[in-house]
Design an enzyme around this catalytic site. Structure first.
Site, PDB file in Angstrom:
ATOM      1  N   ASP A 284       0.948  -1.352   0.140  1.00 32.04           N
ATOM      2  CA  ASP A 284      -0.170  -0.159   0.168  1.00 32.04           C
ATOM      3  C   ASP A 284       0.876   1.521  -0.089  1.00 32.04           C
ATOM      4  O   ASP A 284       1.037   1.564   0.703  1.00 32.04           O
ATOM      5  CB  ASP A 284      -0.552  -0.078   1.182  1.00 32.04           C
ATOM      6  CG  ASP A 284      -2.078   0.763   1.433  1.00 32.04           C
ATOM      7  OD1 ASP A 284      -1.363   1.896   0.441  1.00 32.04           O
ATOM      8  OD2 ASP A 284      -2.291   1.290   2.337  1.00 32.04           O
ATOM      9  N   ASP A 430     -17.171   4.523   0.122  1.00 28.07           N
ATOM     10  CA  ASP A 430     -16.101   3.802   0.458  1.00 28.07           C
ATOM     11  C   ASP A 430     -16.247   3.832   2.061  1.00 28.07           C
ATOM     12  O   ASP A 430     -17.692   3.417   2.916  1.00 28.07           O
ATOM     13  CB  ASP A 430     -15.515   5.152   0.389  1.00 28.07           C
ATOM     14  CG  ASP A 430     -13.759   4.638   0.380  1.00 28.07           C
ATOM     15  OD1 ASP A 430     -13.445   3.687   0.807  1.00 28.07           O
ATOM     16  OD2 ASP A 430     -12.411   4.959  -0.573  1.00 28.07           O
ATOM     17  N   ASP A 543     -10.669  -3.875  -0.905  1.00 21.74           N
ATOM     18  CA  ASP A 543      -9.439  -2.947  -0.437  1.00 21.74           C
ATOM     19  C   ASP A 543      -7.596  -3.213   0.456  1.00 21.74           C
ATOM     20  O   ASP A 543      -8.622  -3.850   1.402  1.00 21.74           O
ATOM     21  CB  ASP A 543      -9.754  -1.235  -0.121  1.00 21.74           C
ATOM     22  CG  ASP A 543      -8.496   0.143  -0.323  1.00 21.74           C
ATOM     23  OD1 ASP A 543      -7.709  -0.209  -1.226  1.00 21.74           O
ATOM     24  OD2 ASP A 543      -9.381   0.430  -0.565  1.00 21.74           O
ATOM     25  N   ARG A 602      -8.192  -4.790  -5.017  1.00 23.62           N
ATOM     26  CA  ARG A 602      -6.537  -3.397  -5.349  1.00 23.62           C
ATOM     27  C   ARG A 602      -5.361  -4.313  -5.131  1.00 23.62           C
ATOM     28  O   ARG A 602      -4.482  -3.950  -6.307  1.00 23.62           O
ATOM     29  CB  ARG A 602      -6.056  -1.953  -4.086  1.00 23.62           C
ATOM     30  CG  ARG A 602      -5.692  -1.161  -4.257  1.00 23.62           C
ATOM     31  CD  ARG A 602      -5.680  -0.711  -4.009  1.00 23.62           C
ATOM     32  NE  ARG A 602      -4.705  -0.627  -2.078  1.00 23.62           N
ATOM     33  CZ  ARG A 602      -4.430   1.026  -1.347  1.00 23.62           C
ATOM     34  NH1 ARG A 602      -4.989   1.743  -1.542  1.00 23.62           N
ATOM     35  NH2 ARG A 602      -4.458  -0.399  -0.417  1.00 23.62           N
ATOM     36  N   ASP A 618      -4.109   4.150  -5.500  1.00 19.46           N
ATOM     37  CA  ASP A 618      -4.410   5.423  -5.100  1.00 19.46           C
ATOM     38  C   ASP A 618      -3.297   6.739  -6.709  1.00 19.46           C
ATOM     39  O   ASP A 618      -2.449   6.917  -5.697  1.00 19.46           O
ATOM     40  CB  ASP A 618      -3.800   5.930  -4.009  1.00 19.46           C
ATOM     41  CG  ASP A 618      -4.696   5.091  -2.687  1.00 19.46           C
ATOM     42  OD1 ASP A 618      -6.200   4.503  -3.937  1.00 19.46           O
ATOM     43  OD2 ASP A 618      -4.728   4.920  -1.756  1.00 19.46           O
ATOM     44  N   HIS A 676     -12.894   7.981  -8.666  1.00 13.51           N
ATOM     45  CA  HIS A 676     -12.795   8.114  -7.156  1.00 13.51           C
ATOM     46  C   HIS A 676     -12.156   9.173  -6.755  1.00 13.51           C
ATOM     47  O   HIS A 676     -11.615  10.426  -8.110  1.00 13.51           O
ATOM     48  CB  HIS A 676     -11.977   7.162  -6.999  1.00 13.51           C
ATOM     49  CG  HIS A 676     -12.075   6.691  -5.887  1.00 13.51           C
ATOM     50  ND1 HIS A 676     -13.020   6.983  -4.503  1.00 13.51           N
ATOM     51  CD2 HIS A 676     -10.958   6.023  -4.777  1.00 13.51           C
ATOM     52  CE1 HIS A 676     -13.174   6.831  -3.973  1.00 13.51           C
ATOM     53  NE2 HIS A 676     -11.351   6.050  -3.834  1.00 13.51           N
TER      54      HIS A 676
END
Lengths: 943, 530
Positions: A284, A430, A543, A602, A618, A676
């Protein structure tokens, strides 16, 4: 979704707006990578023991010995159906089993017999079947060469970089003591240590290679980080010691390699000699940087190699942290330099060398021998499966934001789309929709009546996605947590307790998705009576499944956490796939097995294509991020994951109107089309940028919807064959080197070429139209252009340069409505673009759009072909049965000449004239309302 | 299949046509004239003419979509819902037969199988009720608004009158201040001279005492240095005092020692006196380490006894102009400025005071002069303060008089008022024309959601919204801001707040001042067709 906690960290540590590189390891900071990379090409210490060779019907086995430490390895060599070779190397007798990645291959790959062509003391030659393909096993040093005729296709261990860190006992010596103390004392002790002689090894040599190894002189020197490793404040206890594996591959004649996503980099992979290798370790990464080899959220250890006459692939099936080094003997040479070489005839053959290094597990490599790009796609698909066939609606437009605040917000955004006449299919929620980040729940105030909300969407034939992340709030009042704990389903820490880390809800546990029983249970939680407030139009988004652990090393799980008998180290890169899989299975099960699920993930791994869609994480509202969305999705498509998209508008930061419009225009032509935005950004629903921009966005989204039949058919093809939906040019023009590095434009299927505008303030773009014998039609103006040229196209804000290939037929639905489901029964317009031979071909696929009934042959699949002035629809699946209300309302023939008469002939033999219009300036013939049902046989003849 | 369908469709059309005489589906009555049954149809943009059987034949022939008012064939067409009993309306033709009921009279879903209910009567009823209620509110609100306007006008006049008064007052005050200033200055001159005299006498006295002390110390030091009590301080005796190392290089050489003694081997008490000034600064006693540092406080002494009342000590302005941003988020704002430790060099001072004693009290004559000067000062200050107050008053009045309170000053009554709304988490506070803030319900500091910016309604209706800007900053985001939407209501109330976008707040606010004169025909835009 951005880790807020990290947000703060980033502020404190850097303040600069970019990834904080210090949070992530370089090769030098990853002990095994540093260790392995220190090995330089040289003669391999490995030797094949030919006398141990066994050749059975399905495989060849052979022992290898490392002359330095006498450890024996077992080589298994398979010839697989479909022109593939599998090479598996493990320790002959490991101290304990080494991890072999399960659940990625869709089945044990069927083999074909290998036959022995010749053998002597230097090695053996085996036939790989037809086309004079052979594999040569050389004994001393050990290497493998795959040949076709006199040409070497690929060599393994030709640079001697095969390395296999055997499992060993940790000896109760200085090195043991050293590693068992905290690292800060290390330097202190090192001084003592270096003055000591290496502790004496056992005298009694045994046949057991694991013990034999103890006699090794140089290998056992306690290299820093073998038995313990620290990074920042995190310590990795490494109870199993060193266990890395590494192997090199040489690709003679190859200058272009692709794949090994996920990296924010160009389509064509770069050489890594002057920096870090490409890293595969699901992470991440907060505010990732572009154009570098850092690891991102997903990992597919598959590389494609291509030159003008062959495409091959390497699939390195290993789920541990992996680094890939690429070097080339032509890298850095200018085109002129290469030409000089060519003229002087002095050039060595261009060659690319690749080296894979993984932290643990075994070597299990699938060599896909092509020879064409589509062969490689089919070969890889035969191993790991194809793209799941998405519900049609999921190919429409998705409106997401972190977060839509409450039901009223959802209602008003939904109404906004109607008010501004912009179609959409899914609105997304979300993490804030949950009750305190407890997934499978709803915030009792903001989303008090979720079914009402879902029904409201359903009434408009629209759907919703709600997020479900794999970190579970440790809270004894939370049902999901209690059940997982009572079933002992959590990942364990190294000391045997439940592993806990910090994520959105605060302290969280991580369910062990590697366990089948855990996944079954997880799937059962999606049942309508378990997951309260849900209906069939609610789908799911996974996610943070790298997994993201805010306070873990590199923002992920400790490598010494335990999944049953296996360390997290072994399974890290596949964790996300399992989460995705369990969720997708949950959605299937809740429908009683009838409905196709839609699940976005993701994190991903080889095989993730079977479970749904992937996005590029992201990103940020910057022009470069818009540009990189193309190579990032192209790279994923090459390795099976077709359903890819980037956050339209950019997740972090707020896009200006121009960037937002350009991003919609680009995203409308990429497989997964979702806008998004980060919570801290200004609202950006399509109508918030003034009427002009609203109109531009509306037009881009509408173009998407008109093309849904084509997208759907391509996804059906991807599902059947594994061919990517979004393709780099070289895949369709494999013999044209000019296409090999193109990644600012792409093909959808093989018939649409898209060159989106990704430059700020652009007045024009230069599109490369491939194919010497091709013609391309501008889809907006119908102007015809020749192939094999760079075409300058002046652009305005409304321009989306898209071209249809001459020779193709593309079905569209021009009656764009508020969602894809509303368009279900609408008629088709066929765009027939003629090539120089005045022929064209295309397909039409129709089914119910959302169930698995297509597997029961409930679909329509037709071939449309135009030849000899006659366009006909032929059934490609005579055994399939489906009826549609859709009909053909219009046929537009590009590059046509004016007929005197047009006749349509239907199955019942009836002939009737069709009215038409001819635009001589563009040579466009439009047939008015021929009216045939889209599922029937018919012929339209121009006379 | 197709044929059957179109047949069905045609039957359906015929059925409908027989009821709605001579009007193609989706055409409003006022456009009927363009669609004449049996005659060629010309697209409404005039672009082409087509046979009438191509109108509503589910194929788009006209660029403007006008040939398909009743089908979804044209991408830019629109369909007219009559909606008898409710408002008639146009919908995009893409909503015809899409399975979603859009027209309350169900006419848009004639071939989709959607089960639509005719809800026009109910909706009409409901809408009428709402409209009536709104009209009632508007009426009453507008009445209140008239009152507000009257009051505001009156108040404005009052303020203008007051302004004139205050300005006269100001002139008087200014004169008074000047007069008092002269008196004050006249009284201060003799005071100053008397004080200086007094001070000088004390200074002289102190110098004497200091000199005595210095001598005593010199003798003491001499004795300390003169280790062998021979009456001389020699180089050798000096060498044990490393503090004299003049070049501070760590070694104190004989040359250096000799240098200190003025170039000779040793000095007697007399000689020592001549080098004393060199020695005393650096000498460290062997016995006590707390040897007093030389006094160095002349400035301090002057300041202390003089209670000089400086006018600067008044607080600058008592208007809380902007109660500065409560800076919870912006980190750059507070580096340790606030925590800087004050300089700490006052340790020896008290001791000196004790040594030399405080200044003796003023003699009677001086004290009298001081007292009368003080009185003059006080009177002057008082007058000046009054003047400043008047200035502020004028400033405030000017602001209020010139402020844009709407065309009829109807919003003036909101000035210096505050309105609150309590939600589940926060208390929101709107002080019109000043600021908006948010405070957690259960403790925690207040957050500024913006200070008055401007009227922000759309053109022509600018007083329908207020914008408050430059509130507390957001991380990676803009400063907080709030848009206040004003709607007509009998009461002045904050009805809702939301944060549609991070740090951009929206507040709904009702006030009679926002009411428009009610139009007398409620049903004007109710295009009812039956």
């Amino acid at each position: 979704m951005a880790p807020v906690l990290l947000l703060w960290l980033a502020v404190c540590l850097s303040g600069a707006w970019a990834v904080d590189r210090g949070n992530f390891k370089t090769c030098d900071q990853s002990a095994f990578c540093k260790r392995q990379r220190a090995l330089k090409p040289a003669e391999s210490p490995y030797r094949a023991l030919l006398e141990t060779m066994e050749l059975t019907n399905t495989k060849l086995t052979l022992q290898l010995i490392n002359d330095n430490n006498k450890v024996r390895l077992l080589l298994e060599l398979y010839r697989l159906q479909g022109n593939m070779t599998r090479v598996k190397i493990n320790e002959l007798k490991p101290l304990k089993p080494r991890y072999e990645v399960p659940d990625v291959l869709i089945r044990e790959p069927p083999t074909e017999p290998l036959s022995l062509l010749s053998q002597d003391e230097n090695g053996v030659v085996l036939s790989l079947g037809a086309e004079s393909q052979r594999v040569i096993v050389s004994a001393r040093p050990f290497r493998l060469d795959i040949m076709e005729g006199r040409e070497v296709v690929m060599s393994l261990n030709s640079r001697g970089l095969l390395a296999f860190e055997h499992l060993r006992m940790r000896k109760d010596t200085f090195s043991y003591k050293v590693t068992s103390t905290v690292a800060s004392v290390w330097d202190n002790i090192k001084r003592v240590f270096t003055s000591q002689t290496e502790p004496e090894v056992e005298k009694n040599e045994e046949a057991d290679p694991a013990n034999q190894a103890e006699t090794a002189k140089d290998e056992d020197k306690a290299v820093d980080g073998m038995w313990e490793e620290t990074f920042k404040s995190h310590s990795d206890s490494k109870p199993n010691g060193p266990s890395a594996v590494s192997l090199d591959f040489s690709l003679p004649g190859v200058e272009h390699v692709y794949g090994i996503p996920e990296h924010a980099d160009d389509l064509r992979l770069k050489t890594t000699d002057n920096g870090d290798p490409y890293r595969l370790y699901n992470l991440d990464v907060f505010q990732y940087e572009l154009y570098n080899p850092m690891a991102l959220y997903g990992a597919v250890p598959v590389m494609l190699a291509h030159n003008t006459h062959r495409t091959t692939g390497i699939f390195w099936l290993n789920a541990a942290e992996t680094w890939v080094d690429i070097s080339s003997n032509t890298a850095g040479k200018t085109v002129f330099g290469k030409m000089l070489d060519y003229v002087q005839g002095s050039s060595e053959t261009p060659q690319t060398d690749v080296r894979w290094i993984s932290e643990s597990g075994i070597i299990d490599v699938f060599i896909m021998l092509g020879p064409t790009p589509t062969d490689v796609f089919a070969q890889y698909a035969s191993l790991t499966g194809t793209q799941s066939f998405p519900p049609l609606a999921s190919l429409g437009y998705h409106q997401c934001r972190w977060n839509y605040n409450d039901q009223e917000d959802v209602r008003s955004v939904d109404a906004g789309f109607d008010e501004h006449d912009i179609p959409y299919d899914f609105i997304w929620l979300d993490i804030e929709h949950t009750d305190g980040k407890r997934y499978f729940t709803w915030d009792p105030h903001k989303f008090a009546t979720p079914k009402e909300m879902l029904q409201g969407l359903k009434d408009k034939k629209r759907k919703m996605v709600a997020i479900v992340d794999p970190h579970i709030k440790v809270d004894s009042n939370y049902k999901i947590h209690n059940e997982i704990r009572s079933r002992d389903f959590y990942v364990k820490n190294k000391d045997g307790g439940d592993y806990e880390g910090w994520c959105w809800p605060g302290n969280a546990g991580y369910p062990d998705f590697t366990r089948a029983d855990m996944r079954d249970w997880w799937a059962s939680m999606f049942a309508y009576d378990q997951y309260e407030g849900t209906m069939d139009n609610l789908h799911t988004w996974n996610d943070m499944n790298e997994p993201s652990v805010f306070n873990g090393p590199e923002v992920t799980m400790h490598k010494d956490a335990m999944h049953g008998d296996w360390e997290h180290r072994d399974v890290h890169n596949i964790y996300g796939l399992y989460v995705h899989r369990a969720t997708a299975e949950g959605l299937i099960q809740r429908s009683g097995g009838t409905e196709r699920p839609f699940v976005l993930t993701r994190a991903f791994f080889a095989g993730s294509q079977r479970y749904g869609a992937v996005w590029t994480g992201d990103n940020a509202a910057e022009w470069d991020h818009l540009k990189i969305s193309i190579p990032m999705c192209l790279s994923l498509g090459l390795v099976g994951i077709s359903f890819c998209g980037a956050d339209v508008g950019g997740f972090f930061k707020s896009p200006g109107a121009e960037l937002l419009v350009r991003w919609y225009q680009t995203g409308a032509y990429q497989p997964f089309f979702r806008a998004h935005a980060h919570m801290d950004t200004a609202r950006r629903e399509p109508w918030l940028f003034g009427p002009e921009n609203t109109a531009l966005i509306r037009e881009a989204v509408r173009q998407r919807y008109t093309l849904l039949p084509y997208w759907y058919q391509l996804f059906y093809q991807a599902h059947r064959t594994g061919y990517p939906v979004m393709r780099p040019l070289w895949v369709e023009y494999p013999q044209d080197p000019a296409t090999f590095a193109v990644d600012n434009e792409f093909l959808i299927g093989k018939d649409l070429l898209v060159h989106p505008v990704t430059e700020e303030g652009a007045r024009g773009v230069t599109a490369f139209l491939p194919g010497k014998h091709e013609v391309w039609f501008d889809v907006h103006t119908f102007q015809k252009h020749n192939g094999a040229q760079n075409l300058y196209i002046p652009v305005t804000m409304s321009s989306i340069p898209v071209f249809q290939r001459g020779g193709s037929i593309i079905p569209r639905k021009l009656r764009v409505r508020r969602s894809s489901l509303c368009m279900e029964d609408d008629p088709y317009t066929l765009y027939v673009a003629l090539n120089v031979q005045r022929t064209a071909e295309g397909e039409l696929y129709i089914d119910d759009g959302h169930t698995f009934n297509y597997e029961k042959k409930e679909f329509i699949h037709r071939r449309l072909s135009f030849i000899n002035n006659s366009l006909s629809s032929v059934n490609l699946a005579p055994d399939a049965q489906f009826t549609t209300a859709s009909w053909i309302e219009r046929i537009v023939i590009l590059g046509a000449s004016k007929p005197s008469k047009v006749i349509v002939k239907t199955t019942d033999g009836q002939e009737s004239p069709v009215e038409f219009e001819f635009d001589a300036s563009m040579s466009v013939l439009t047939l008015r309302k021929p009216g045939m049902n889209a599922g029937e046989d018919w012929t339209v003849t121009l006379q | 299949m197709m044929c059957i369908q179109s047949l069905l469709l045609m039957l359906l059309c015929v059925g409908v046509f027989s009821v709605e005489v001579q009007r193609p589906r989706g055409v409003p009555s006022w456009k009927r004239q363009f669609y004449e049954e049996g005659k060629p149809f010309t697209c409404l943009d005039g672009s082409r003419t087509i046979p009438f059987d191509r109108v509503n034949d589910d194929y788009c022939d006209c660029k403007d979509g006008s040939d398909e008012p009743g089908t979804a064939a044209c991408p830019n067409g629109s369909f007219y819902c009559t909606n008898a009993g409710f408002r008639s309306t146009f919908i995009p033709s893409s909503r015809i037969n899409d399975g979603v009921c859009d027209c309350c009279d169900t006419t848009d879903e004639y071939n989709s199988g959607a089960a639509c209910q005719n809800t026009c009567r109910e909706m009409g009823q409901k809408e009428r009720e709402v409209m009536e209620k709104m009209a009632e509110i508007a009426k009453e609100g507008f009445h209140l608004k008239q009152q507000l306007i009257q009051e505001a006008k009156k108040s404005l006049e009052e303020k203008k009158t007051k302004m004139t008064d205050v300005q006269v007052n100001k002139k008087d005050l200014e004169e008074k201040v000047e007069a008092l200033r002269t008196v004050k200055e006249a009284a201060e001159q003799p005071e100053k001279e008397a004080k200086e005299r007094h001070l000088k006498a004390w200074e002289d006295n102190k110098a004497l005492i200091r000199m005595e002390k210095d001598k005593a110390r010199m003798a003491e030091v001499f004795l300390e240095l003169d280790d062998n009590d021979d009456g001389f301080v020699s180089v050798a005796e000096l060498l044990s005092h490393a503090e004299f190392d003049s070049d501070s290089d760590g070694t104190f050489t004989e040359e250096e020692a000799q240098g200190i003694l003025g170039g000779v081997e040793k000095v007697d008490t007399l000689g020592f006196e001549s080098i004393w000034n060199n020695v005393k600064e650096r000498y460290v006693s062997e016995t006590a380490t707390d040897a007093a540092a030389p006094a160095e406080m002349p400035q301090e002494e002057i300041r202390e006894p003089v209670p000089d009342n400086d006018s600067e000590h008044y607080p600058d302005d008592d208007i809380p102009e902007d109660e500065d941003e409560d800076d919870e988020d912006d980190e750059d704002d507070d580096p340790d400025d606030d925590y800087k430790t004050p300089p700490t060099t006052q340790t020896q001072e008290p001791k000196d005071d004790v040594d030399e004693g405080p200044m003796p009290p003023y003699d009677e004559e001086t004290q009298l002069l001081i007292d009368s000067a003080q009185k003059a000062r006080d009177e002057f200050d008082e007058a000046e303060r009054a003047l400043r107050e008047v200035d502020d008053q004028i400033k405030n009045l000017e602001k209020e008089i010139s402020f844009d309170f709407g065309p009829g000053l109807e919003f003036a009554y909101l000035y210096s008022q505050c309105y609150e709304l309590t939600t589940s988490e926060y208390i929101y506070r709107l002080c019109p024309f000043n600021r908006v803030s948010q405070k957690p319900k259960y403790g925690g500091s207040e957050t500024n959601l913006g200070t008055w910016g401007k009227w922000a309604g759309p053109e022509g209706d600018v007083y329908s919204a207020m914008k408050y800007e430059h509130g507390t900053g957001c991380w990676q985001g803009p400063n907080r801001s709030t848009t206040v939407k004003l709607t007509c209501g009998k009461e002045t109330v904050v009805t809702s707040t939301s944060e549609p976008s991070r740090c951009e707040y929206l507040m709904e606010f009702t006030s009679p001042a926002a009411c428009q004169e009610p139009s007398n025909s409620v049903s004007e835009h109710e295009h009812q067709e039956l």
